[in-house]
Structures are given as structure tokens and as C-alpha cells.
Scaffold this motif. Structure first.
Motif, PDB file in Angstrom:
ATOM      1  N   SER A 133      23.120 -27.259  50.704  1.00  0.00           N
ATOM      2  CA  SER A 133      24.009 -27.907  49.741  1.00  0.00           C
ATOM      3  C   SER A 133      24.957 -26.849  49.183  1.00  0.00           C
ATOM      4  CB  SER A 133      23.196 -28.509  48.604  1.00  0.00           C
ATOM      5  OG  SER A 133      22.673 -27.465  47.799  1.00  0.00           O
ATOM      6  N   GLU A 189      25.398 -25.835  46.202  1.00  0.00           N
ATOM      7  CA  GLU A 189      24.718 -24.968  45.243  1.00  0.00           C
ATOM      8  C   GLU A 189      23.864 -23.926  45.967  1.00  0.00           C
ATOM      9  OE1 GLU A 189      21.594 -25.618  41.637  1.00  0.00           O
ATOM     10  OE2 GLU A 189      22.799 -27.337  42.282  1.00  0.00           O
ATOM     11  N   GLN A 190      23.135 -24.394  46.977  1.00  0.00           N
ATOM     12  CA  GLN A 190      22.299 -23.484  47.768  1.00  0.00           C
ATOM     13  C   GLN A 190      23.163 -22.457  48.494  1.00  0.00           C
ATOM     14  OE1 GLN A 190      20.322 -26.322  50.200  1.00  0.00           O
ATOM     15  NE2 GLN A 190      18.539 -26.522  48.837  1.00  0.00           N
ATOM     16  N   HIS A 233      25.986 -21.270  47.599  1.00  0.00           N
ATOM     17  CA  HIS A 233      26.398 -20.276  46.612  1.00  0.00           C
ATOM     18  C   HIS A 233      25.276 -19.252  46.394  1.00  0.00           C
ATOM     19  CE1 HIS A 233      27.435 -18.857  42.483  1.00  0.00           C
ATOM     20  NE2 HIS A 233      28.631 -18.805  43.054  1.00  0.00           N
TER      21      HIS A 233
END
Lengths: 274, 343
Positions: B178, B180-181, B183
Motif C-alpha cells: 500500500s 503507506e507501506q 513509504h
């Protein structure tokens, strides 16, 4: 030089030595005898197994068949450190990964004699400086070895072997990059060690004239097997040299020393023979 | 330049000087940072300020100590891998362990293990990364062992290929992650000194790093002999196989732990050994302990910069080490060449 460690030479011998790299035989049934106080020359064409023999005799290659003994003990059963306390090697060529000075490289010769983590003592430094002077490299002590010429580097590596204070000295073309003066000085030093400290010396060389001048005994290797061996004057003959190196040479005697002189013959000169 | 061979006295002097430098670096890292908390808050007689005290002792101090341990580990691993490969351009990541660690770390982040409270949140990432490092270590050791001998050049090639392979695998993981992951993975791989490592874990890491350094230091003279080549070292009495294996395993463990905790912090393992070799000479009896202290200082200061250059933002420490270390190193190298010729 400090003689407190003078211990005399040790016999170095091989019997029926076989060795193969990946099933390609390099040595076949090689035998030799090097005695204390004598200089033995190892001669033969490129690829005849001379360097492999040096590596076996110094304990680097241990998967040989037959027997190789240092002071009567089988080399493959000896610890590398115990070998290094008695036997020093001057390799054909040395490359250095880091900018050690000539003195630091020479001090490495003290490694087998020092305990675990020790720094070299004043005495070790004195031995190393003596060795550098004896190798004609006294003026190079502070120079980084990477900046030295090939011949200078060989002198430093010879000094390192002297600093090891060996009872057996194994030389693999120790003077191939040296000028004639330094070649002669090196072999004079080697003979001196053999005669005064009865050091056992085995040297690989390509210069047949140096062999004739300095070696007591000679082993001729060809294709990994011994073609002839014995006293230098008996072995270094026109017939043997022709068989060993597969080329015509001109052989004469030196008026001054009565020893053999060998000259190369060019293709044109060889044509005159026919 | 006349350089005498090193002595025990020189070793003690170098260690004392670098030890003081490390303490000063840690003191600077503890006292400087965003906010008004300064070293004064710890002095007796000043008004008690529990917040400042907590920032200093519970946030900045652990982080500085962790940076010191990581920097020391990487610099020591750099020194011994350079000795092993007889190449001053080797770094701790060259033999592939870092690739394994980054796969493990990235996998942990994709599985959602790298965030949140609880054991999986705090330990999941480093545990996975360290397992990845161990996997790489075993794999590369197996491939590079021929006829019972560790072939250094096969290890080097295998390491390079394994690193490329792991980079590809990480791209794959990133494409599945994802935003967020993604990042988190990118920041992990850039290298950062984490805030959430407890004092006991830091002490454990420090003890391991110190023990490994002492073990490697005990073969320091053998590393010197190894600069003559494997045959040359053996002919001086070194058990070369044992030395290579020990060095490969210990250096890889140091590297693996450092990458597991902090990601890929570059340049420490290359620049610090090099810098110290230029200053102190190549003898490993001095170089190895100096690398531990010098590498520690370097990373403490780099982390201080990473925190304070653009507050409240933190720039990745890997960027700091490369941005500062690279040019500094080149200047030093040029200056050295100008006076001493190519080294």
C-alpha cells in the motif's frame, strides 16, 4: 646479525609426490632431497609444476598423494604456524592490497614467532632492519611497498623471509625482476646462509647460468615429472637441457670458474645447426 | 613520511583519543536538538525540569548510543571485509548480507509488522531483517565454498548478484504494498536510526558488537599477513581457511544486525576505515579498534545532523552520511594523492 637463534637447517624431501588440479595432473611421482647447508635448484619449462611443488612443500596445498616431509615429518600433518617457524617462502610475485611500509612488511616475517596479539619487540624491529639491510633494501624501510618497483619489492619480500629466521628457505624465482647486481647479491646471501648457518635452500629459477653458478644440486622438471636430478655439473648438460626445454642451447664452460655457461640460440642460429 | 611500526602505546593513545571524541560526540547529540532541552537540565543545582530530563535521557541518549553501536559495527565490518577481499573499496554490503536483511525488512513492513505497539510492532521488523541476513549469509557461504575452501572471489560475485536479486525482489514487494507501506519501506531502506529501541536492546546490541570486534581484533596481525595474499599469509603461519570463515561470519553478523535495526546506512563502512587508514596506517591492530570508535562517532554526528538540519523534519541518515562522507572523502583522497602519490 644476532645469531642467538641459529638452529641449523632441516632436511626437506618429497617421495612419489602426485598432485592434480581438478583431475588435471600437475605433479607425477616427484621425488627430491634438499639437505641442510646445500642449495638445490628446481628448473623446468613454464607449467612444469615448479610453483605447485613449492606450494605443497610449504603446506599450502595439502591434498597431495605420496609424501612430503619437513625435518622428517609429513607436511600435511603439520600446523601452518609450525611450518612457518622453520620454513620461509619467497614467492614469485607479490601484490599488496594496502600501503604497508617495507619495514612493516618485513616485520610480518616475525608473525609465526609472536604470541597471539603481541606487538613486535625492539628485538623484532632490530631483526627486521638487519634483514632489510642484508637484502639490500635498507634504504627502502620507510617506503610504502605499493610504490616500489617490482625488483625493489622482491628485495623487501626476501627481507621478510630472512626476518622469519628460517631453517629452510624456499625461493620461487626470487630475483626475476632484479638487475644483475641485486640478483648476484641475493644469491650470494643465500649461499652465505647455507654455508654459515647450514640453512636448507630450494630455489626455483629460470636463469640457467645462475643455477650453474650457485646450486649444489639440480632437479629438472618436465610435465610434472622429474627428468633428471643430482649434482649440478652432472645434470646440467646439453642433452638434458635440450630434453627439458625442447630447444637448442649453446653450452660452454666459464674460463674463470669452470662452471657451465648456457646461451640461448635464435631461430637463425638454430638453422645453422642443421 | 617516516612511519614507525605501531606499538601497544600507540594503540592505547589512539583509542584514548578516539574514545574521548566519541564521548564528546554523544554529549553533543544529547544536548543539541529541537526544543530548549539542554545539557544544563542534568546539572545538579539547576531547577528540576522533568520534561527536559526525559528528552535528554530517554530519547536522545538511547538514540545516540544506538547510533554509536551501529556506526562502530559497520566500520569494523568494513575494515575486515576490506582485509578479506584485499581491496580498500569493499564495504560491509558487498558480500550480500545487506540484500538479505533488506528483503526481510521489506517483507516485515508489507506484512504490517513494522508498526504499532506490542512485540510484532517493535521486534517484527528487525527480527525479519536479521533472519534475512542470516539466510543470505548461509546461502552465500554455501555457494562460495568449493572443495571445503571459501573462495573469496566467488563470495564477492555471489554477493553482488544476490544484492541485485534482492533489489528486484524488493521492487516486487513495493509494487504489492500500500502507499503507506511503500513509504515505510523506502524510508527503512534509506537508513534511519530508530527512536523506539529500548535501552536493554541497545545494551545487547552493544555487547554483541563489542564481542565481535574483540574477536576480530584477536586476529588483527593475521589480517596484516593476509594483505600478502592467501598463500603468503599461510606461509607466515596463518590458518587462512579459519580466518576467512570467521571473518566472513562475524563481519556478516555485524552488518546484518546493523541493517536489521537501521536499514541501509551507506558510506560509514567505506569512508571511516579509509579515513582512519590514511591517518593511522594500515596495521589492523590499531585500525580495527579505531574503526569501532571512529565509526561510532561518525554515525552519532551524522544522526545529530539528520535530526537538526531541518526541524521538525528528520532527513534520512543514509542521505547525510552519503552527502557529507562522499565529498569529504574525495577531498581527502585528492590531498593524499598530491603529497604521497597514488595509494
Amino acid at each position: 646479525m644476532d645469531r642467538s637463534e641459529e638452529r641449523g637447517g632441516l632436511p626437506l624431501a618429497a617421495r612419489g609426490l602426485d598432485f592434480a588440479f581438478a583431475n588435471r595432473p600437475v605433479l607425477r611421482g616427484v621425488g627430491l632431497d634438499a639437505a641442510p647447508g646445500r642449495v638445490l635448484g628446481l628448473l623446468g619449462p613454464n607449467g612444469s609444476g615448479k610453483t605447485t611443488l613449492v606450494r605443497i612443500l610449504s603446506g599450502v596445498l595439502r591434498s597431495y598423494r605420496g609424501s612430503a616431509t619437513l625435518g622428517g615429518r609429513e607436511v600435511r600433518d603439520l600446523r601452518q604456524r609450525d611450518i612457518a617457524r622453520d620454513l620461509a617462502v619467497v614467492p614469485q610475485e607479490s601484490r599488496f592490497g594496502f600501503p604497508f611500509t617495507a619495514l612493516e612488511v618485513t616485520l610480518m616475517g616475525r608473525h609465526p614467532h609472536l604470541a597471539g596479539l603481541a606487538f613486535e619487540s625492539e628485538r623484532d624491529v632490530a631483526i627486521a632492519l638487519d634483514a632489510l639491510a642484508a637484502a639490500g633494501a635498507g634504504d627502502l624501510a620507510d617506503r610504502p611497498v605499493q610504490q616500489l618497483s617490482a625488483g625493489e619489492r622482491q628485495r623487501v619480500v626476501f627481507a621478510r623471509a630472512l626476518a622469519q629466521r628460517p631453517r629452510v628457505l624456499l625461493l620461487d624465482e626470487p630475483a626475476s625482476f632484479m638487475d644483475i647486481r641485486h640478483q648476484v647479491e641475493l644469491y650470494d646471501r643465500v649461499r652465505h646462509l647455507a654455508e654459515t648457518e647450514s640453512t636448507t635452500v630450494v630455489t626455483v629459477l629460470h636463469d640457467l647460468n645462475l643455477a650453474a653458478e650457485y646450486c649444489d644440486d639440480v632437479v629438472l622438471l618436465r610435465g610434472g615429472a622429474v627428468l633428471a636430478s643430482g649434482r649440478t655439473r652432472d645434470v646440467l648438460t646439453y642433452a638434458n637441457l635440450k630434453r627439458t626445454f625442447d630447444t637448442e642451447v649453446y653450452v660452454d664452460l666459464n674460463d674463470l670458474t669452470g662452471k657451465l655457461v648456457v646461451l640461448p640460440l635464435s631461430g637463425r642460429a638454430r638453422a645453422l645447426l642443421e | 613520511m617516516s612511519r614507525r611500526p605501531p606499538t601497544a602505546a600507540r594503540l592505547v593513545a589512539v583509542c584514548a583519543a578516539l574514545g574521548v571524541f566519541l564521548l564528546l560526540a554523544i554529549a553533543a547529540a544529547v544536548s543539541l536538538g529541537a526544543g530548549p532541552a539542554g545539557l544544563r537540565a542534568l546539572l545538579p543545582g539547576s531547577a528540576p525540569d522533568p520534561v527536559a530530563r526525559a528528552i535528554l535521557l530517554e530519547v536522545r541518549l538511547p538514540r545516540a548510543l544506538l547510533a554509536a553501536v551501529l556506526g562502530g559495527s559497520l566500520a569494523v565490518a568494513g575494515v575486515v571485509f576490506q582485509a578479506l577481499l584485499r581491496n580498500p573499496l569493499a564495504d560491509p554490503y558487498v558480500l550480500g548480507v545487506s540484500g538479505g536483511a533488506s528483503i526481510g525488512g521489506a517483507l516485515a513492513l508489507v506484512l504490517g509488522l513494522g508498526a504499532g505497539a506490542g512485540l510484532p510492532g517493535t521486534l517484527g521488523l528487525p527480527a525479519f531483517a536479521f533472519l534475512g541476513a542470516l539466510g543470505a549469509l548461509v546461502l552465500i557461504e554455501r555457494i562460495a565454498t568449493v572443495d571445503g575452501r571459501l573462495t573469496v572471489y566467488t563470495a564477492l560475485l555471489t554477493g553482488a548478484i544476490f544484492n541485485a536479486f534482492s533489489a528486484a525482489l524488493i521492487y516486487l514487494l513495493q509494487s504489492l504494498a500500500s502507499l503507506e507501506q511503500l513509504h515505510a519501506i523506502v524510508f527503512y531502506l534509506m537508513g534511519r536510526v530508530p527512536n523506539d529501541v529500548g535501552m536493554r536492546a541497545i545494551a545487547g546490541l552493544g555487547a554483541f558488537a563489542l564481542a565481535a570486534t574483540v574477536l576480530l581484533f584477536s586476529t588483527a596481525r593475521e589480517f596484516n599477513a593476509l594483505s600478502l595474499g592467501e598463500d603468503g599469509a599461510a606461509q607466515l603461519g596463518v590458518d587462512v581457511e579459519r580466518l576467512k570463515r570467521r571473518t566472513f561470519v562475524l563481519g556478516s553478523l555485524l552488518t546484518g544486525l546493523a541493517v536489521a535495526v537501521a536499514g541501509l546506512v551507506g558510506f560509514v563502512g567505506l569512508v571511516v576505515p579509509h579515513l582512519l587508514r590514511l591517518l593511522l596506517g594500515p596495521d589492523h591492530r590499531v585500525l580495527l579498534p579505531a574503526a569501532f570508535l571512529g565509526g561510532g562517532s561518525f554515525l552519532v554526528l551524522a544522526d545529530l545532523l539528520a535530526r537538526t538540519v531541518a526541524p521538525p523534519m528528520e532527513i534520512p541518515i543514509g542521505a547525510v552520511t552519503a552527502l557529507v562522507g562522499g565529498p569529504f572523502f574525495l577531498v581527502l583522497l585528492r590531498r593524499r594523492h598530491a603529497t604521497h602519490g597514488p595509494v
